[in-house]
Design an enzyme around this catalytic site. Sequence first.
Site, short mmCIF file in Angstrom:
data_model
loop_
_atom_site.label_atom_id
_atom_site.label_comp_id
_atom_site.label_asym_id
_atom_site.label_seq_id
_atom_site.Cartn_x
_atom_site.Cartn_y
_atom_site.Cartn_z
N GLY A 1 0.83 -1.19 0.00
CA GLY A 1 0.00 0.00 0.00
C GLY A 1 0.87 1.24 0.00
N CYS A 2 0.27 2.36 -0.39
CA CYS A 2 1.06 3.59 -0.52
C CYS A 2 1.55 4.08 0.84
CB CYS A 2 0.26 4.66 -1.25
SG CYS A 2 -1.43 4.89 -0.66
N TYR A 3 0.63 4.23 1.81
CA TYR A 3 1.07 4.68 3.13
C TYR A 3 2.12 3.73 3.72
CZ TYR A 3 -2.83 8.08 3.45
OH TYR A 3 -3.70 9.13 3.26
#
Lengths: 348, 348, 348, 348
Positions: A148-150
């Site tokens: 995921g990006c975060y």
Amino acid sequence: MISVGIVGGTGYTGVELLRLLLRHPNVTVRVLTSRTEAGKRVCDMFPSLRGHTDLTFSDLDTDVLKSCDVVFFATPHGVAMKYAQALVDANTKVIDLAADFRLQNLEEFEKWYGMAHECPELLKSSIYGLSELNREKIKNAQVIGNPGCYPTTVQLGLAPLLKTKNLIETKSIIVDAKSGVSGAGRKASMGMIYTENADSFKAYSVSGHRHQPEIIEALENISGQKKAFDHLVFVPHLVPMIRGMLSTIYVDLTQEGDDLDIQAFYEAFYKNELFVDVMPQGSLPETRSVRGANELRIALYKPQPKKLVIVVIQDNLVKGAAGQAVQNMNLMCGLAEETGLTGIALSP
Amino acid sequence: MISVGIVGGTGYTGVELLRLLLRHPNVTVRVLTSRTEAGKRVCDMFPSLRGHTDLTFSDLDTDVLKSCDVVFFATPHGVAMKYAQALVDANTKVIDLAADFRLQNLEEFEKWYGMAHECPELLKSSIYGLSELNREKIKNAQVIGNPGCYPTTVQLGLAPLLKTKNLIETKSIIVDAKSGVSGAGRKASMGMIYTENADSFKAYSVSGHRHQPEIIEALENISGQKKAFDHLVFVPHLVPMIRGMLSTIYVDLTQEGDDLDIQAFYEAFYKNELFVDVMPQGSLPETRSVRGANELRIALYKPQPKKLVIVVIQDNLVKGAAGQAVQNMNLMCGLAEETGLTGIALSP
Amino acid sequence: MISVGIVGGTGYTGVELLRLLLRHPNVTVRVLTSRTEAGKRVCDMFPSLRGHTDLTFSDLDTDVLKSCDVVFFATPHGVAMKYAQALVDANTKVIDLAADFRLQNLEEFEKWYGMAHECPELLKSSIYGLSELNREKIKNAQVIGNPGCYPTTVQLGLAPLLKTKNLIETKSIIVDAKSGVSGAGRKASMGMIYTENADSFKAYSVSGHRHQPEIIEALENISGQKKAFDHLVFVPHLVPMIRGMLSTIYVDLTQEGDDLDIQAFYEAFYKNELFVDVMPQGSLPETRSVRGANELRIALYKPQPKKLVIVVIQDNLVKGAAGQAVQNMNLMCGLAEETGLTGIALSP
Amino acid sequence: MISVGIVGGTGYTGVELLRLLLRHPNVTVRVLTSRTEAGKRVCDMFPSLRGHTDLTFSDLDTDVLKSCDVVFFATPHGVAMKYAQALVDANTKVIDLAADFRLQNLEEFEKWYGMAHECPELLKSSIYGLSELNREKIKNAQVIGNPGCYPTTVQLGLAPLLKTKNLIETKSIIVDAKSGVSGAGRKASMGMIYTENADSFKAYSVSGHRHQPEIIEALENISGQKKAFDHLVFVPHLVPMIRGMLSTIYVDLTQEGDDLDIQAFYEAFYKNELFVDVMPQGSLPETRSVRGANELRIALYKPQPKKLVIVVIQDNLVKGAAGQAVQNMNLMCGLAEETGLTGIALSP
């Protein structure tokens, strides 16, 4: 040439994959599927691709996918796990940009994504695709769960501190994260329209975000310390901008950590990494400096004794999604890791 | 490798040139000058270039420039004309992104730019660098006046109608143009600050803009009709966005023009052009579809009999400035015209 | 106190009406209806109203509406015409912010809005609510068709020239209009999401926009010249901003018109108007200067002999919708026209 | 009527004061000074005020200021302290929107603002104008130091927890703050231009911000605990929006604090406050919900045991500057506190 299929080509990660892969010197994009747009020319939906591709969206055909060397899933959660085993059996590599292969903990997956996992066996042998941290395993992987990006920002922001024992108080971590609106995908919902987001700022999912269990599991794996990160606080915010992500990470240093030259320590840790940039002391990273580029920049501050502030930026659609997926593909296919990923950020 | 110098590297066209040239397979950027920043590392000023260049801004040294194959001037108006002759004498090609070599009419130049021209002889032999329209002359040019951003949209938007006689009423042309804020350059002035421009829209320079005489002279040259465009109305507007330019051009068709299949006519005119895209009937071009790309798109409408509306978009910093300059360099140096210019627009 | 009902309170014109009416010294908002949100507290949907109202959305109840002095319809097209007659019979004044009572020409209505008109008789006696031009009729009206946002700018921009015969070539009018995104309403559609609109600019509805027949009918009425405006060209564009509208109007002056002191002529025409501001010569109106205010500003330019350029700005949700509706209510109820409408624009 | 003078009327707090005071029912703005714009009509600089004022900027004349009942300083730091004593001697009340009367600690003032304080005696008797917390003292004050924007959010966000002893670990406070660009004022500097800020996000002043000592001194005063907040971490960020501020405050609760019903506790604390809104559990405050309004909203979350997250929003120019200044004036002049401050936020 590596023959590539993309399942789910109408979202932002799909079209970003396409932007990168159409310019990748070793790749041919063979097929791009869409449930809703089959038969439509890709560049009719995405005019930025006019002149760059003649592809047409097609229905998902497993046989066609099996004939590809690599298949990317840029789909909602729950799609890749339906097709991955068949593809693996056909010796096709799978890179899922959704969450199906991110969490090893099946309970957490079910809790946060609201569905049972359909191929838990394959999940076990899949590799979490944080390229810099799992490079060797990725090279031999058949199935990649693209992070995921975060979680990408938090892991790369904290990894140097976690790979050595006893540098930080693991219970102290607070992640105050900020994302551009494209992080929410390409969806027609009221909360996402221009007039509801422009010229405004807010926190969201404060009481719980799907990326939190992913972050916790990943930090456990990096540090080898189970249960050490359950108290992590993660608060995401929405920025009125298209792309870009900045995480401000607060952590208490132990005496041992405080005694370190943290700046030098990070620079040494990442000195061979092409896509991780530890900026000079005093830098103030701006998200626009990585707009469109597969880069992640880190800056470090010690505003108080024993307090470290780590600022991490990336383009959520590139290093936080499609770019990292291509980086993983390069590793899996024995290509130089940076192939097709050397584009310079668009700034201004 | 082509050895390149850039004079004036701290503005937006300078850094955009650098973004393109650092990825150009046949170019080495040898020197980048700045009056104010000499000695500073380029990537300290433009962090988007970190990891992509080790260049340092240097003072302007004519001898160093002379040793380059091509020198770009990304400077304010009035600089290139001071150095161009010396460079030409040293067999160095000159591409000026400012206005010094755009207008053949010296009176107009002096009127609009407030200075006398310092090398009128060289101006006469210089070539106006609208690549698509002056390709053959550009190939042999020593000095190029790179077109203004607005004039590029107007010329390519009208050229098909002007190359054939009697298709339009030349007195009827109205250009309602809109530009992102980067068109005004990188200048610390009150009128340009964020809070004075965001979430607002305005017209500017309605009583006269420097690009108007350039447009008029260019249309005269394209059509071969002197004095035919003196009544052109040109109204620029400022859009709260970073990059992007859209010109809406209104023109009265003659009976002969009205009888044409205008769509087919434009498609035929530009069928071999790589960077000009005549979009299908009914298209609504968005500036983001060319963000960062050396592309210009055209759409055509006939809302009333004998009334043609031409919508033209480009990225003002690329096809409207740095990209076209590189396109001209490619032509001058005998390279394929698209070398280093095939990047896909960043959208979203 | 004037008792007011608002039908359709969940769109942008509805909530803007509420913002104005909750601060109007002579008004009590009695009821606010919503098909989808009945039972929900208004300030739960619109937190900007927290502390300012305890209203709850309710189902549409004709009897309740009949008990109001004035009912505003901030609904989609086709709703007001179903209820207007019953309300008028109950002596309740009706102000429709949609198109049901804008066009007298039923064929045009049906063509552009895709539905037959359900109360053509009432339509005949309804009044077009362009406050400045129809003031006396509005005072005695039972039903008001509140003008569209674009048509408001065009009418007030051209009225001085049309009220006197032979000043302009009526066939020459071109309206190049630009609107903020709130003009499209509060709708969950893909084309309206943040990431599809931010940092980009485009034209839309070039081949025909619903406001065009309204503009033409209105100009005919102002000038008394039937069929004179059929060749009007109207091209709307979408600006990446929340509120604000700017129309750039191009018109050919007759010799008589050209001989006029146009600036003085406009200033005289509007000298008693509180909400129309003819700006000094050379002004460049910015939409932010009317953000949130019931004001419309006009600037005039003559870039060529016999060519007039008229720039008109307003806040599309205020003078272009809710503000003008309140202005009409004030007129209908015998209040000072500016009551509740003297708020100053929010700038920056 | 209260006769008011504004010193420094060309910045954003100055024009915002004017927007509020021109609609204040008990105020006449008598004079507005500007060093650079004396003689210019205010509405020529700020067209949003056209039709609302005929004021002209004037040079600073102490005698004119002395004749006012209240003088606001919307000037850079260091101006108010030069004139305050003379005004107080003339029985004129002074409200400084800069920092001259915010910090009682002279060393800190000199360290952060780079100048010696010129009237330390008056500083001692001046009152810190956080209206909700110092109401009674403000009523009798002659000189008010109007709080900084960030400190306002932190104080009102933490006050309930600090007024009761032993609820939080005072050493644990982390403030991750985000501001719109107008917080930086109206200054022509490169870092503030549109193209350097739009569509991007960054942290700034991480190694130290002037508001930090103000926050610390204020928290000490609220809690009565000296030296308790020296370890506070404060990291401000810049959001690409015009107005709006959001502070995310992280704090460790003691067992005693954790046992409290924090939501109810905050609601009780602020139940009589007109301008402080404790939002219902689960709310996600957006800055646009206070755009232009003198309101501050708070939301509370407990993502982990003993961990409290407090989100506070305000319009930095209103409750964070000009609005609070008017609120203070109302208190000082014996008016109802909300007079002239009941405007509803502009949303969308």
